[in-house]
Design an enzyme around this catalytic site. Structure first.
Site, PDB file in Angstrom:
ATOM      1  N   GLU A   1      62.565  54.967  12.930  1.00 37.27           N
ATOM      2  CA  GLU A   1      61.327  54.334  13.379  1.00 37.27           C
ATOM      3  C   GLU A   1      61.136  52.893  12.893  1.00 37.27           C
ATOM      4  OE1 GLU A   1      58.586  58.265  14.260  1.00 37.27           O
ATOM      5  OE2 GLU A   1      57.979  56.928  12.640  1.00 37.27           O
TER       6      GLU A   1
ATOM      7  N   GLU B   1      62.747  63.604  16.517  1.00 42.92           N
ATOM      8  CA  GLU B   1      61.517  64.195  15.970  1.00 42.92           C
ATOM      9  C   GLU B   1      60.592  64.558  17.116  1.00 42.92           C
ATOM     10  OE1 GLU B   1      59.244  62.033  13.076  1.00 42.92           O
ATOM     11  OE2 GLU B   1      61.020  61.430  11.924  1.00 42.92           O
TER      12      GLU B   1
END
Length: 452
Positions: free
Chosen positions: A163, A357
């Protein structure tokens, strides 16, 4: 249609969120250790000093995964546990911990997927400039080299960075995440560039040092969903909106962080907005940034609908309806995010795709029968994974899915107020209680999704 025969089902965690042992065996503070000490930084005033105590209880956690048939485990490494000074001398005690974890996973037949960086930068490197420093790519390359040398004989699957949008957007733009800075555009753009260059250097080091290595990248971003899937204008509007670079900062953009890595160039609209802030000679850096990837991953939890519009952008966001479904932490429940996100990313990048995720925070508690019943999470996962399967049916090269998260943990700036796990953690005692969703996910793995 079921999932591909060799589809990868797994779970994921991050070092700072579960390990604890924040100052044991030679580990030094990370930026998150220091951020937790800032008044008001963490909503419940907690910290990651103990977390889930995975550092001491990893064998129990691995055995639990094996009991429920989980064959792939994505975990991250704590940089300051391996290199207490960020560079230089290796901390052998830290290496020993990850060696023991990896060996334990392999003993149980679980494939280790190592994330090199999931946000816990050594605090000493942040004081030297962190991601804004032009030295960061070489610091990162050195760190990656240690991981390759010490673990590459058994770990073959690596995610470089998790991320990047949160690392820069929340850490250096809004200040909501560690290190809690609010920098100007030039420094933000420099940090973005250094991060991607660090990714590229990590890829080079891994290719050089690890035989049969497989490398991926795990950015994030809410999917953009066409209001009317049958309307080509809405489908095209959503595609444009998904890859458009935001006009106030590039730090949360999908395309800004992935076009250079995969296509070897910054997106055109981003260059018009922010090209002036890029470091001199950035074009030459693309030779480092753009490296071959074996898989492209995305962390996807939610999406927003758009429709075609006659305005400057060509689209407009559709407001969520009154009373729309939300998770415990307030995120919208939008299952089609796992269809349209992967579809648009595959069409643009053509790299085998993973969900690195996906999951939800729910109001979980131990009930009178001593168990944790979480039907909302089961329904959420069922709906999302079914949409992901639909993406595969429509031609997206889907290779795997990692559920977030194996266990409840320290949810960053929200502390312990949110529970994302398939396993309930009673923090005062450390007790693990498998939730109903873990049994459901085990059956999904066993049937390769045919139960959906």
């Amino acid at each position: 249609m079921s999932f591909p025969k060799n589809f990868l089902w797994g779970t994921a965690t991050a070092s700072f969120q579960i390990e604890g042992a924040w100052d044991e065996d030679g580990k030094t503070p990370s930026i998150w250790d220091e951020f937790c000490e800032q008044p008001g930084a963490i909503s419940d005033h907690s910290n990651g000093k103990t977390a889930c105590d995975h550092y001491h209880r990893f064998r129990e956690d691995v055995a639990l995964m094996a009991e429920y048939g989980i064959k792939n485990y994505r975990f991250s490494v704590s940089w300051p546990r391996i290199l207490p000074e960020g560079t230089g001398k290796v901390n052998e005690a830290g290496v020993a911990f990850y060696n023991a974890l990896i060996d334990c996973l392999l003993e149980y037949g679980i494939r280790p997927w190592m994330t090199i960086y999931h946000w816990d930068l050594p605090a000493c490197l942040e004081r030297k400039g962190g991601w804004v420093s032009e030295q960061m790519p070489e610091w990162f390359a050195e760190y990656t080299g240690v991981l390759a040398d010490r673990f590459g004989d058994r770990v073959k699957d690596f995610f470089t960075i998790n991320e990047p949008q949160c690392i820069i957007g929340l850490g250096y733009m809004t200040g909501g995440f560690a290190p809690g800075l609010k920098l100007g555009l030039k420094e933000q753009v420099t940090a973005c560039h250094n991060l991607m260059k660090s990714h590229g250097r990590a890829c080079q080091v891994l290719r050089e040092k690890v035989k049969d290595v497989r490398i991926g990248y795990a950015p994030c971003g809410a999917s953009v969903i066409p209001k009317d899937e049958q309307n080509p204008a809405d489908v095209e509007a959503a595609r444009k909106a998904y890859f458009a670079v935001e006009k106030d900062s590039p730090s949360f953009s999908v395309a800004w962080f992935s076009d250079p890595v995969i296509l070897g160039t910054y997106p055109e609209d981003g260059l018009k907005l922010y090209g002036q802030y890029l470091p001199e000679g950035w074009q030459e850096d693309m030779k480092v940034i753009c490296q071959p990837l074996d898989f492209y991953a995305q962390n996807i939890y939610e999406g927003r609908e758009v429709r075609a519009a006659e305005n400057e952008d060509g689209w407009e966001t559709v407001p969520y309806p009154a009373g729309y479904p939300r998770t415990a932490c307030g995120w919208p429940v939008t299952p089609r995010a796992l269809y349209w996100g992967p579809r648009y990313l595959w069409e643009r990048y053509h790299v085998p795709f993973l969900i690195s995720e996906n999951g939800m925070s729910s109001h979980d508690c131990v009930m009178l029968d001593g168990k944790v019943h979480d039907p909302h999470r089961i329904d959420y996962l069922h709906r999302y994974i079914r949409e992901y399967r639909r993406a595969g049916e429509d031609g997206v090269d889907i290779r795997g899915y990692f559920c977030w998260s194996l266990m409840d943990n320290f949810e960053w700036a929200r502390g312990y107020s949110e529970r994302f796990g398939l396993v309930y953690v009673d923090y005062p005692t450390g007790k693990r209680i498998p939730k109903d969703s873990l049994a459901w996910y085990a059956e999904t793995i066993r049937t390769n999704g045919e139960n959906l």
